[in-house]
Design a protein around this motif. Sequence first.
Motif, mmCIF file in Angstrom:
data_model
loop_
_atom_site.group_PDB
_atom_site.id
_atom_site.type_symbol
_atom_site.label_atom_id
_atom_site.label_comp_id
_atom_site.label_asym_id
_atom_site.label_seq_id
_atom_site.Cartn_x
_atom_site.Cartn_y
_atom_site.Cartn_z
ATOM 1 N N UNK A 93 -11.470 7.824 4.916
ATOM 2 C CA UNK A 93 -10.739 8.979 5.457
ATOM 3 C C UNK A 93 -9.275 9.003 5.046
ATOM 4 N N UNK A 94 -8.751 7.920 4.525
ATOM 5 C CA UNK A 94 -7.365 7.871 4.082
ATOM 6 C C UNK A 94 -7.315 7.279 2.682
ATOM 7 N N UNK A 95 -6.687 8.004 1.753
ATOM 8 C CA UNK A 95 -6.512 7.467 0.403
ATOM 9 C C UNK A 95 -5.320 6.507 0.406
ATOM 10 N N UNK A 114 0.824 -1.210 0.000
ATOM 11 C CA UNK A 114 0.000 0.000 0.000
ATOM 12 C C UNK A 114 0.858 1.261 0.000
ATOM 13 N N UNK A 115 0.297 2.336 -0.514
ATOM 14 C CA UNK A 115 0.981 3.634 -0.542
ATOM 15 C C UNK A 115 -0.042 4.716 -0.231
ATOM 16 N N UNK A 116 0.392 5.724 0.536
ATOM 17 C CA UNK A 116 -0.536 6.792 0.909
ATOM 18 C C UNK A 116 -0.275 8.049 0.089
ATOM 19 N N UNK A 163 -7.145 1.913 -3.558
ATOM 20 C CA UNK A 163 -7.572 0.641 -2.973
ATOM 21 C C UNK A 163 -8.637 0.891 -1.917
ATOM 22 N N UNK A 164 -8.546 2.028 -1.264
ATOM 23 C CA UNK A 164 -9.513 2.377 -0.221
ATOM 24 C C UNK A 164 -10.858 2.740 -0.844
ATOM 25 N N UNK A 165 -11.907 2.582 -0.073
ATOM 26 C CA UNK A 165 -13.255 2.877 -0.539
ATOM 27 C C UNK A 165 -13.417 4.360 -0.860
#
Length: 203
Positions: A44-46, A8-10, A38-40
Amino acid sequence: MIPAGRTPADSARAARLMGIALGTFRNRRAWEKLPPTLSRPGARQRIWDEEQLLAAVEGRPVPPLPDTPHPDDLLDTEEARQTIPAEQRPTEETWRSYISDGTGPRPDRTVFGVPHFYRRTIPAWLASRPGRGAGGGRPVGATDSRPRDRSNDPRHQLAQQRLDHVRRALAAGGETRAERVARELSVSRRHPERPIAQARAER
């Protein structure tokens, strides 16, 4: 969902790969030029897939993600709730309370500050969850003939007090809406939901 085996990467990582400051990344809405997260949507966090980010930044074709569910997929709290069969699925509010008070499954990993659960964790929790009907009671194959003694557990005692309160209200033909029970017990509205459902199921 973070597929099993993917990195994962933010937003900070995405900004570095694009060669811009994080503030610039946000101000320019640079994420709109990147592959889907990947996040919905609305999370609150991409969170992106690192390999897909690299390909997009370097102008290469973006590789596809696995499309087959895997036991080690990582699900956020709402994604985990959605894997529960509809007839057993708690409301969002109740599910959050389960997670916060330890009644629900414990998160397996925290990814960029967001609790995540392995896909396999939720069925295992359901199978060992105490309660009435399918999925409740002792796990299949258990050899201990006596249930675990929780009489000295303060959380269990408090939950039992709430359940007894609701049972008395039902027996007296009183109001058992969550709002009223919450006022009577001086607790938030989410706390009475579970004992109300249990007491009604017993009738």
